[in-house]
Enzyme design. Sequence first.
Site, mmCIF file in Angstrom:
data_model
loop_
_atom_site.group_PDB
_atom_site.id
_atom_site.type_symbol
_atom_site.label_atom_id
_atom_site.label_comp_id
_atom_site.label_asym_id
_atom_site.label_seq_id
_atom_site.Cartn_x
_atom_site.Cartn_y
_atom_site.Cartn_z
ATOM 1 C CD1 TRP A 127 58.061 55.011 -8.679
ATOM 2 C CD2 TRP A 127 56.129 53.888 -8.496
ATOM 3 N NE1 TRP A 127 57.797 54.830 -7.334
ATOM 4 C CE2 TRP A 127 56.625 54.145 -7.188
ATOM 5 C CE3 TRP A 127 54.938 53.185 -8.628
ATOM 6 C CZ2 TRP A 127 55.955 53.728 -6.031
ATOM 7 C CZ3 TRP A 127 54.264 52.766 -7.470
ATOM 8 C CH2 TRP A 127 54.771 53.040 -6.198
ATOM 9 C CG ASP A 174 53.512 58.439 -12.280
ATOM 10 O OD1 ASP A 174 53.227 59.346 -11.476
ATOM 11 O OD2 ASP A 174 53.797 57.273 -11.920
ATOM 12 C CE LYS A 206 55.652 59.132 -3.742
ATOM 13 N NZ LYS A 206 55.171 58.159 -4.709
HETATM 14 C C1 LIG Z 1 54.690 57.129 -5.257
HETATM 15 C C2 LIG Z 1 54.559 56.948 -6.721
HETATM 16 C C3 LIG Z 1 53.497 56.240 -7.291
HETATM 17 C C4 LIG Z 1 52.448 55.552 -6.473
HETATM 18 O O1 LIG Z 1 51.621 56.465 -5.886
HETATM 19 P P1 LIG Z 1 50.323 56.040 -5.036
HETATM 20 O O2 LIG Z 1 49.646 57.350 -4.865
HETATM 21 O O3 LIG Z 1 50.819 55.422 -3.770
HETATM 22 O O4 LIG Z 1 49.544 55.080 -5.858
HETATM 23 C C5 LIG Z 1 53.438 56.162 -8.664
HETATM 24 N N1 LIG Z 1 54.356 56.743 -9.445
HETATM 25 C C6 LIG Z 1 55.399 57.430 -8.931
HETATM 26 C C7 LIG Z 1 56.399 58.041 -9.850
HETATM 27 C C8 LIG Z 1 55.538 57.550 -7.554
HETATM 28 O O5 LIG Z 1 56.565 58.233 -7.043
#
Ligand SMILES: *Cc1c(COP(=O)(O)O)cnc(C)c1O
Length: 360
Positions: free
Chosen positions: A102, A172, A196
Amino acid sequence: MSRKYNFSAGPAMLPLEVLEQAKAELVDWNDSGTSVMEMSHRGKDYMSIAAEAEANLRDVMNIPDNYKVLFLQGGASSQFSAIPMNLLRGKDTADYINTGAWSKKAIAEANKFCDVNVVASGEDSNFMSIPDTASWDLNSEAAYVHYTPNETIAGVEFHDIPDVGDVPLVADMSSTILSRPIDVSKFALIYAGAQKNIGPAGLTIVIVRDDLIGDCIEGTPAMMDYAIQSKADSMYNTPPTYSWYLAGLVFKWLKGKGGLEGMAAINKRKSDKLYAAIDNSDFYKNPIDLGCRSWMNIPFTLGNSDLDGDFLEQAAEKGLVTLKGHRSVGGMRASIYNAMPEEGVDALISFMAEFEKKYG
Ligand SMILES: *Cc1c(COP(=O)(O)O)cnc(C)c1O
């Protein structure tokens, strides 16, 4: 009804109590005669739902008043571009920590807007560890420092907030937000896709310090401009109303669980016992450095990968589903976010022991 224990990395399980409440008020919310899905986002009913959700999120995360909370669309991935567009503010370089898949995606997107300085990378350890923060080559002139507190795919997590001095820190938190208390005031910006640990897909939360809002780069789309979204209370256009409402139910559910302190105790217990089961066996392995193992995403491999298919099939028969590891890592991955009950982790551990006895 038989609910499965769903170990998916995302979209992930939601608390059963939340789903039951949503079901009970699905067709008629609070005697309004309409479903939340059918409400005008500018009507009194929906405005109260939206405001209550934000108030509860501020409460559970203890978000200081000088931070705006935005309820946006486009996933965490669109923030990969919105962040440089909004936070460069006249500078042309930003620092990024590369701890895995990521981080790399965030870096690739930021590269379109500025000079990305990768100050530390876990690449040498194949992203199984996090480079010691003392070795980071931070640039005090950087517009901001970006990192990924939990790498969802490999299962690598920072257990402390890195000290980056006065440079704005951006995180993030897609797969770790709400899993434990954090000091929001240490961050300039926190963002997370909802699917999540927050609620259904379609909602992205951005928590941003208000002095950093405004002055985005020329050509920034209105939808990605924090100043426009903030001024419009995240209603520049139609927001993801139902996801926002459902996230609000999750925030309320968290308060009933003892808030983030309560959640952290449960999450630590859940992950400790799963790691112990892996480490105490001669059959299962988790390769991640002990100091940075994720509480939320726990990949593991079997002693013999030819047995992967049998493992998945027999686990599914027990109601333990979506355990297949990410294609880049292989093996298994158990994602055990807030909504995964402790009994689900216990059931997985029992099944793993049984399987090992049979085939190990
Ligand atoms: C799932 C995830 C993303 C991507 O998320 P989207 O909402 O599908 O764009 C980005 N960063 C992390 C750490 C993730 O777990």
